[in-house]
Design an enzyme around this catalytic site. Sequence first.
Site, PDB file in Angstrom:
ATOM      1  N   ARG A   1     -12.911  -5.051  -6.511  1.00  0.00           N
ATOM      2  CA  ARG A   1     -12.516  -5.726  -5.406  1.00  0.00           C
ATOM      3  C   ARG A   1     -13.922  -6.180  -4.623  1.00  0.00           C
ATOM      4  NH1 ARG A   1      -8.389  -3.513  -1.465  1.00  0.00           N
ATOM      5  NH2 ARG A   1     -10.230  -1.979  -1.013  1.00  0.00           N
TER       6      ARG A   1
ATOM      7  N   PHE B   1       0.795  -1.147  -0.071  1.00  0.00           N
ATOM      8  CA  PHE B   1       0.138   0.020   0.131  1.00  0.00           C
ATOM      9  C   PHE B   1       1.077   1.351  -0.017  1.00  0.00           C
ATOM     10  CE2 PHE B   1      -2.739   3.192   2.079  1.00  0.00           C
ATOM     11  CZ  PHE B   1      -3.888   3.035   1.293  1.00  0.00           C
TER      12      PHE B   1
ATOM     13  N   TYR C   1     -10.587  -0.478  11.146  1.00  0.00           N
ATOM     14  CA  TYR C   1     -11.930  -0.058  10.408  1.00  0.00           C
ATOM     15  C   TYR C   1     -12.323  -1.126   9.368  1.00  0.00           C
ATOM     16  CZ  TYR C   1      -8.506   2.464   7.635  1.00  0.00           C
ATOM     17  OH  TYR C   1      -7.316   2.788   7.064  1.00  0.00           O
ATOM     18  N   LYS C   2     -11.469  -2.057   8.911  1.00  0.00           N
ATOM     19  CA  LYS C   2     -11.838  -2.877   8.049  1.00  0.00           C
ATOM     20  C   LYS C   2     -12.710  -4.042   8.710  1.00  0.00           C
ATOM     21  CE  LYS C   2      -7.898  -1.610   5.364  1.00  0.00           C
ATOM     22  NZ  LYS C   2      -8.570  -0.836   4.453  1.00  0.00           N
TER      23      LYS C   2
ATOM     24  N   ASP D   1       2.217  -5.638   8.218  1.00  0.00           N
ATOM     25  CA  ASP D   1       1.148  -4.809   8.166  1.00  0.00           C
ATOM     26  C   ASP D   1       0.115  -5.883   8.037  1.00  0.00           C
ATOM     27  OD1 ASP D   1      -0.941  -3.392   7.233  1.00  0.00           O
ATOM     28  OD2 ASP D   1       0.279  -1.867   5.978  1.00  0.00           O
TER      29      ASP D   1
END
Length: 396
Positions: A370, A127, A221-222, A196
């Site tokens: 996705r 990312f 938050y995922k 990560d």
Amino acid sequence: MSDLTHEALALDAADGLRAKRAEFVLDDDTVYLDGNSLGALPGAVAGRLADVVEREWGRLRIRSWTESGWWTAPERVGDRIARLVGAAPGQVVVGDSTSVNVFKAVVAAVRLAGEGRDEILVDAATFPTDGYIAASAARLTGARVRAVDAADMAAAAGPRTAVALVNHVDYRTGRLHDLPGTTAAVHAAGARVVWDLCHSAGALPVALDADGVDFAVGCTYKYLNGGPGSPAYLYVRRELQPRFDSPLPGWNSHADPFGMSAVYEPADGAPRGRVGTPDILSLLALEAALDVWDDVDVTAVRAKSLALTDFFLRCVAAYVPAGRAEPVTPLAHAERGSQVSLRCTGAEEVMAELIRRGVVGDFRPPDVLRFGFTPLYTGFADAERAARVLGEVLGG
């Protein structure tokens, strides 16, 4: 009703996690497959947050730092996340953003390195922010960054390597990388590793302690459903905590934070990873969101995740015209996270049309659709409907 629709209903009926869906705020008109970007709202959060605002802040005010447990919340919530990533209590602290925690971990790892170790290995497909942070850490410490494929990280670590920064799951393709194998190989080369976990915590088992991980970071938050901008977490292996030299020493991580000393003396244990005043509202919203995990076995979540993504891929093959959408997510279970990414011409427009029809995934340039599968609230009927609507869009 098609055979796949019948099969989806049967699979949902047999699903041991099916009851969890009722603990989230969802609507039957939408198939939500973007929990890998923002998890759905657990129903208990609104009431808890209202109590925090109206009573703890509104009436108790400053007393809530002690009487409501605000001061110890970063470690208390950290211990709840620790269970989900295979860590014993006292090694995870919650606060700041993932980016800030990556910076703390990478710089601390370089500072732990021996003489002559001045190389930071970075996942070449990381990312982007992780790459930016690694470059900044290199400028600060006098190290250099070398980008390598995550699959080659183990072989790339050498005598100059200080730390390897690796994504457990690739955010675009959903590829799952070998955490235990890479960690062991990097350690054999004499270096440290920072993982990560943004796209794995809450989606699949992680064994940070058992696999000897040095540092790990992740957002909440995922798959952990903490809400937009909810604070991230930092794992520092217990044996390394006395030598963890944070590049962001703040009053909250001082051994005597209210002593107001001009000289910094770091706290012991997980609090050493703190910096400034915790974001109490979002932190306590996250704490309430984590209640949905209290009776959940992460191995059951993983089993359902693999079954969901397998079933979705079968439905895509059945419903989508040949050649219109090709999986880039690995088919092998050992190499797959909890999302399915499809390469598709005109993907941005296709995703926009899917959303208009009630199937919410997301798009990553230049051509990737996705779909994130969050087993606590995604069902097999959701997977079947999403693939069927995709087939209608691409065949229309």
